[in-house]
Design a protein around this motif. Structure first.
Motif, PDB file in Angstrom:
ATOM      1  N   THR A 229       0.733  -1.067   0.000  1.00 15.65           N
ATOM      2  CA  THR A 229      -0.016   0.035   0.128  1.00 15.65           C
ATOM      3  C   THR A 229       1.001   1.104   0.072  1.00 15.65           C
ATOM      4  O   THR A 229       0.332   2.333  -0.145  1.00 15.65           O
ATOM      5  N   GLY A 230       1.982   1.055   0.143  1.00 14.56           N
ATOM      6  CA  GLY A 230       2.995   2.335   0.260  1.00 14.56           C
ATOM      7  C   GLY A 230       3.037   2.984   1.463  1.00 14.56           C
ATOM      8  O   GLY A 230       3.777   4.019   1.730  1.00 14.56           O
ATOM      9  N   ALA A 231       2.504   2.537   2.621  1.00 14.54           N
ATOM     10  CA  ALA A 231       2.338   2.824   3.877  1.00 14.54           C
ATOM     11  C   ALA A 231       3.600   2.319   4.544  1.00 14.54           C
ATOM     12  O   ALA A 231       4.429   1.561   4.307  1.00 14.54           O
ATOM     13  N   SER A 232       3.496   2.643   6.072  1.00 15.90           N
ATOM     14  CA  SER A 232       4.646   2.118   6.961  1.00 15.90           C
ATOM     15  C   SER A 232       4.020   2.162   8.048  1.00 15.90           C
ATOM     16  O   SER A 232       3.128   2.833   8.855  1.00 15.90           O
ATOM     17  N   LEU A 233       4.190   0.880   8.721  1.00 11.75           N
ATOM     18  CA  LEU A 233       3.779   0.623  10.245  1.00 11.75           C
ATOM     19  C   LEU A 233       4.094   1.168  11.468  1.00 11.75           C
ATOM     20  O   LEU A 233       3.553   1.430  12.545  1.00 11.75           O
ATOM     21  N   TYR A 234       5.511   1.742  11.266  1.00 12.86           N
ATOM     22  CA  TYR A 234       6.319   2.065  12.464  1.00 12.86           C
ATOM     23  C   TYR A 234       7.686   2.907  12.148  1.00 12.86           C
ATOM     24  O   TYR A 234       7.682   2.763  10.835  1.00 12.86           O
ATOM     25  N   VAL A 235       7.739   3.525  13.244  1.00 13.60           N
ATOM     26  CA  VAL A 235       9.259   4.320  13.213  1.00 13.60           C
ATOM     27  C   VAL A 235      10.065   3.343  13.393  1.00 13.60           C
ATOM     28  O   VAL A 235      10.285   2.789  14.646  1.00 13.60           O
TER      29      VAL A 235
END
Length: 386
Positions: A229-235
């Motif tokens: 999706t091009g997102a990111s779950l965490y830093v």
């Protein structure tokens, strides 16, 4: 069916695993946790807190043994934690099974049935809910459908009622998601299980293009791509080294069939059901925002400032709810330096995040009613929990 054991710190907690089946027949996971201390007692007036994980995660995210986790914090503050593995849990086989579900099923069956069971066990004690991601979004449908009345308070982390992507995630999630759904029933995260010659190799290869110094393919999928999706779950730097090494245990395959339902809600920026009529689905609201006046408890909307999965969804939710329903006790807290899921699994979450949750629970557990408590907005930096 028995869910695989929790990766819980058994030297610190005792897990009461409860055989649990939703009223539509789906087998779920439910457990109650107590402190493993020789001086620990069971207060008869201890408020209960139901914890809801996000899609493809599990109750494991609340009991990480390598950190001071949320269950530790709740037990230390005098609360009784209950953990539900709803049908989107990676401790259960449903995400890779043949029987498909939507968030309607979670809102109509999983959450109300768990709340009903817990209430039977705790009697008249208060019951709070702390929910993450799509567990929180499903909860919003349950609440606005009037299926879980009388909660003492709700903490919704990451997203609640108004899902919103960034422009990049919207493009990749909507277009790429439909392309992926036409080819796969689920998207795995553990490269060691699918192998180099699998049909999923291109997905892992694309996710690794912006890998930086990390060489873990599972981290690439979760941190750089979020299942395409091009997102990111965490830093990335917020994770404990042990947590980072266990990502393939903490997150499972994402079912592609839930994509259309999620896209419908994201485009409308509101929670809404997928199914219409029959099998009790008409008990869910057509539009959660239009039925938010049915929410009868205080709500804390929590989000990391660097949430690259649901962007500024909870800030939007606060703005909409406080404008349309000024009598609703809703608050917004933004935690600097955190992403989407690291407010729960981050190595510093006990210092930076859990204090906000405990302060909210403490305030509401001491308050006999919600009268006279104004809606408020908070956007503040790191702070210590107790």
């Amino acid at each position: 069916m028995t869910p695989r054991p929790l990766f819980a710190p058994l030297d610190r907690v005792t897990v009461e695993q409860i055989p649990f089946r939703a009223s539509d027949g789906t087998e779920l996971g439910l457990c109650r946790l107590t402190a493993n201390s020789p001086t620990a007692q069971e207060p008869t007036d201890r408020p209960a807190v139901l914890l809801l994980h996000g899609l493809t995660a599990s109750a494991d995210m609340f009991v990480l043994p390598e950190t001071r986790n949320l269950v530790d914090a709740l037990l230390g503050a005098g609360y009784e934690p209950w953990l539900l593995d709803w049908r989107g849990s990676c401790r259960l086989p449903h995400n890779e099974g043949r029987v498909r579900y939507t968030f309607d099923d979670v809102a109509l069956y999983d959450i109300p049935d768990a709340v009903s069971y817990i209430r039977d066990r705790i009697g008249g004690r208060q019951l709070f809910v702390v929910a993450h991601c799509l567990g929180a979004l499903s909860l919003s449908l349950s609440m606005t459908g009037g299926l879980v009345p009388g909660l003492a308070g709700v903490v919704a982390q990451g997203v609640f009622m108004t899902p919103k992507y960034s422009a990049r995630s919207r493009l990749l999630g909507h277009l790429g998601g439909e392309w992926g759904r036409s080819r796969w029933t689920h998207l795995p995260v553990d490269f060691t299980k699918v192998g180099f010659r699998s049909r999923y190799t291109p997905m892992f290869a694309l996710a690794s293009l912006s890998a930086g110094d990390c060489d873990d393919p599972t981290c690439h999928i979760l941190h750089n791509s979020a299942w395409g999706t091009g997102a990111s779950l965490y830093v990335h730097e917020n994770l404990h080294e042990t947590t980072h090494g266990r990502l393939a245990e903490l997150f499972g395959s994402a079912p592609t069939w839930i994509g259309p339902h999620l896209r419908r809600m994201e485009l409308a920026h509101t929670a809404m059901p997928w199914n219409t009529g029959g099998q009790g689905y008409d008990r869910l609201p057509e539009n959660a925002l239009d039925s938010a006046d049915r929410i009868d408890c205080p709500v804390l909307l929590l989000s990391g400032s660097d949430n690259k999965t649901f962007h500024d969804s909870n800030e939007l939710c606060y703005d909409v709810l406080s404008s349309r329903y000024p009598d609703l006790d809703v608050r917004y807290v933004e935690v600097p330096g955190y992403g989407h899921v690291d407010p729960f699994i981050g190595r510093g979450a006990a210092l930076d995040v859990f204090g906000h949750i405990l302060d909210f629970l403490d305030e509401r557990s001491a308050a006999p009613s919600r009268e006279g408590v104004p809606a408020g907005r908070v956007s503040e930096g790191s702070r210590s929990s107790r």
